[in-house]
Design an enzyme around this catalytic site. Structure first.
Site, mmCIF file in Angstrom:
data_model
loop_
_atom_site.group_PDB
_atom_site.id
_atom_site.type_symbol
_atom_site.label_atom_id
_atom_site.label_comp_id
_atom_site.label_asym_id
_atom_site.label_seq_id
_atom_site.Cartn_x
_atom_site.Cartn_y
_atom_site.Cartn_z
ATOM 1 C CD GLU A 105 31.376 15.197 -62.250
ATOM 2 O OE1 GLU A 105 30.779 14.623 -62.981
ATOM 3 O OE2 GLU A 105 31.391 16.360 -62.140
ATOM 4 C CG ASP A 106 30.471 11.908 -66.540
ATOM 5 O OD1 ASP A 106 30.887 12.797 -65.778
ATOM 6 O OD2 ASP A 106 30.113 11.841 -67.795
ATOM 7 C CG ASP A 109 36.865 19.252 -69.164
ATOM 8 O OD1 ASP A 109 38.304 19.736 -69.358
ATOM 9 O OD2 ASP A 109 36.481 19.021 -70.449
ATOM 10 C CG PHE A 158 35.311 15.858 -78.591
ATOM 11 C CD1 PHE A 158 34.801 16.976 -78.197
ATOM 12 C CD2 PHE A 158 34.238 14.784 -78.076
ATOM 13 C CE1 PHE A 158 33.615 17.540 -77.874
ATOM 14 C CE2 PHE A 158 32.927 15.093 -77.801
ATOM 15 C CZ PHE A 158 32.702 16.449 -77.762
ATOM 16 N NE ARG A 171 24.350 11.343 -72.739
ATOM 17 C CZ ARG A 171 24.865 12.167 -71.854
ATOM 18 N NH1 ARG A 171 25.967 11.980 -71.231
ATOM 19 N NH2 ARG A 171 24.513 13.419 -72.166
#
Length: 197
Positions: A105-106, A109, A158, A171
């Site tokens: 996973e990047d 959350d 964020f 990205r």
């Protein structure tokens, strides 16, 4: 004004992790994985698109035999997303029954979507199933996920860069940074105007 009108220098208020820090962290994760999966021929699974940069860099540091596959998902609705329910847009091409699976996973959350995907993968009877994430946002966690390999903890802000996006932008930043509040505000206002809200 949409996010496409902002240059990289106009977007970031703070760099959290530089490209060198990220590279060193990815190397350390790879070293652990190389040791733990020696002789096991694991399959590395990622979810498109955010993970592709981390996964590519990680795989270039993996020195053991392994396979790679990807899932692609789409959320059904806001309610479904809040429950972590997703629709598979692309399933795995490689069977995982009896295989040692490392889910890459990047960022983790809330954990809801990942929990759903891990349940799906466990039903396919892998020999083992572990999780590796580069970024972890513990402040947002709604369901606990066992993480075998973890890079950085992120603050409740964020974040963009190194695969993490805002409206599919940024990205490609080589570092990870906090997006400016005025950028979020501008794009949110633009969205409301388009939607007539």
């Amino acid at each position: 004004m949409g996010s496409e009108n902002f240059g990289h220098n106009d977007v970031i208020s703070q760099i959290l992790y530089t490209d060198d820090q990220i590279d060193n962290c990815v190397l350390e994760l790879a070293k652990l994985i190389n040791i733990d999966y020696q002789g096991k021929n694991p399959i590395f699974i990622g979810v498109l698109k955010g993970v592709f940069i981390f996964m590519a860099d990680l795989l270039r540091k993996i020195e053991i035999s392994c396979d790679v596959d990807f899932l692609a998902i789409s959320n059904y609705s806001t309610d479904a997303r809040n429950r972590g329910v997703v629709r598979l847009v692309k399933d795995l091409d490689i069977p995982i029954e009896g295989r040692h699976v490392l889910f890459i996973e990047d960022v983790i959350d809330t954990g809801l979507t990942l929990n759903y995907l891990l349940r799906n993968l466990r039903e396919r009877l892998p020999a083992s199933l572990e999780v590796c994430t580069l970024f972890n946002k513990p402040s947002h966690r709604l369901i606990e996920i066992p993480i075998r390999y973890k890079g950085f903890d992120l603050p409740d802000k964020f974040i963009v860069g190194y695969g993490l996006d805002f409206n599919e932008k940024f990205r490609n930043l080589p570092y990870v940074g906090v997006i400016k509040a005025e950028v979020l505000h501008s794009v949110n206002n633009s969205f409301k105007l388009k939607q007539g809200l």
